[in-house]
Design a protein around this motif. Sequence first.
Motif, mmCIF file in Angstrom:
data_model
loop_
_atom_site.group_PDB
_atom_site.id
_atom_site.type_symbol
_atom_site.label_atom_id
_atom_site.label_comp_id
_atom_site.label_asym_id
_atom_site.label_seq_id
_atom_site.Cartn_x
_atom_site.Cartn_y
_atom_site.Cartn_z
ATOM 1 N N ARG A 73 0.814 -1.225 0.000
ATOM 2 C CA ARG A 73 0.000 0.000 0.000
ATOM 3 C C ARG A 73 0.846 1.273 0.000
ATOM 4 O O ARG A 73 0.310 2.367 -0.021
ATOM 5 C CB ARG A 73 -0.909 0.014 1.219
ATOM 6 C CG ARG A 73 -1.993 -1.015 1.157
ATOM 7 C CD ARG A 73 -2.888 -0.868 2.352
ATOM 8 N NE ARG A 73 -3.898 -1.903 2.350
ATOM 9 C CZ ARG A 73 -5.089 -1.749 2.886
ATOM 10 N NH1 ARG A 73 -5.399 -0.598 3.467
ATOM 11 N NH2 ARG A 73 -5.955 -2.734 2.861
ATOM 12 N N GLY A 74 2.162 1.145 0.064
ATOM 13 C CA GLY A 74 3.035 2.320 0.082
ATOM 14 C C GLY A 74 3.089 2.986 1.434
ATOM 15 O O GLY A 74 3.347 4.186 1.535
ATOM 16 N N GLY A 75 2.887 2.219 2.500
ATOM 17 C CA GLY A 75 2.800 2.786 3.837
ATOM 18 C C GLY A 75 4.091 2.818 4.629
ATOM 19 O O GLY A 75 4.114 3.328 5.746
ATOM 20 N N HIS A 76 5.185 2.288 4.097
ATOM 21 C CA HIS A 76 6.452 2.330 4.828
ATOM 22 C C HIS A 76 7.090 3.715 4.697
ATOM 23 O O HIS A 76 6.868 4.429 3.728
ATOM 24 C CB HIS A 76 7.419 1.264 4.311
ATOM 25 C CG HIS A 76 7.042 -0.119 4.753
ATOM 26 N ND1 HIS A 76 7.246 -0.564 6.029
ATOM 27 C CD2 HIS A 76 6.467 -1.141 4.092
ATOM 28 C CE1 HIS A 76 6.814 -1.794 6.140
ATOM 29 N NE2 HIS A 76 6.336 -2.171 4.970
ATOM 30 N N VAL A 77 7.873 4.071 5.669
ATOM 31 C CA VAL A 77 8.555 5.362 5.667
ATOM 32 C C VAL A 77 9.532 5.402 4.495
ATOM 33 O O VAL A 77 10.282 4.457 4.270
ATOM 34 C CB VAL A 77 9.308 5.584 6.997
ATOM 35 C CG1 VAL A 77 10.116 6.860 6.946
ATOM 36 C CG2 VAL A 77 8.331 5.613 8.159
ATOM 37 N N ALA A 78 9.490 6.494 3.748
ATOM 38 C CA ALA A 78 10.385 6.648 2.600
ATOM 39 C C ALA A 78 10.786 8.112 2.474
ATOM 40 O O ALA A 78 10.003 9.010 2.787
ATOM 41 C CB ALA A 78 9.696 6.194 1.319
ATOM 42 N N VAL A 79 12.004 8.336 2.029
ATOM 43 C CA VAL A 79 12.475 9.693 1.777
ATOM 44 C C VAL A 79 12.314 9.943 0.285
ATOM 45 O O VAL A 79 12.988 9.337 -0.530
ATOM 46 C CB VAL A 79 13.948 9.860 2.207
ATOM 47 C CG1 VAL A 79 14.422 11.273 1.924
ATOM 48 C CG2 VAL A 79 14.099 9.523 3.681
ATOM 49 N N ASN A 80 11.396 10.824 -0.069
ATOM 50 C CA ASN A 80 11.044 11.046 -1.473
ATOM 51 C C ASN A 80 11.509 12.386 -2.009
ATOM 52 O O ASN A 80 11.078 12.802 -3.074
ATOM 53 C CB ASN A 80 9.525 10.943 -1.650
ATOM 54 C CG ASN A 80 9.031 9.552 -1.385
ATOM 55 O OD1 ASN A 80 9.744 8.584 -1.606
ATOM 56 N ND2 ASN A 80 7.809 9.436 -0.907
#
Length: 192
Positions: A73-80
Amino acid sequence: MKWISLADRAVGKLERLLIIGASLCLLSMMLVVAVDVGMRYVFHAPLSWSYDLVANFLMVGAALLAVSETFRRGGHVAVNLFRARMRRNVRRWVDAASALMIIPVLLAMVVTGWQSTVRAVVRDETIPGVVAWPMWASYILVPLGIGLLLVRMTIHFADLVSGGEGHVPDSVDHHADPSEPAAGSQPEGDAR
């Protein structure tokens, strides 16, 4: 590729089962803690086994059984910060490189988790306390949850290198219908 779409659907079904397990762990945690608090402050007789159950099994299950669905679902922490500024094709290859670096780490976690589970079964390891909880029941959650994440990450990587957009949205939609495909995933009839 058609096999990627089929694998994505199959893994999605497993993720839904594990998310039900994670939800049951959360519900059980709330019930056990509520009963423990009630018993402690009303009857001055807390549940002596509640901490071990919650800390070693229910919290672990709630986190690890949900990890693959959270990634989907794209719910992990990410630096975008930089990723959002990249061209689509460059972003796809950066995402593929990232997945390729993560896959060996996940594989090591699955292997180590499985070895710990087998060792705990062979040695009949338990948590010392009022209830002798079997440790394998906690350890098995690592290869289950991380193993499914490994399969999900491998599908994601394969889709990216075959020209797809991956099966993970750029950000999580908290109001999305869980029965709908994730944003960024291909429609069911699309065979790449």
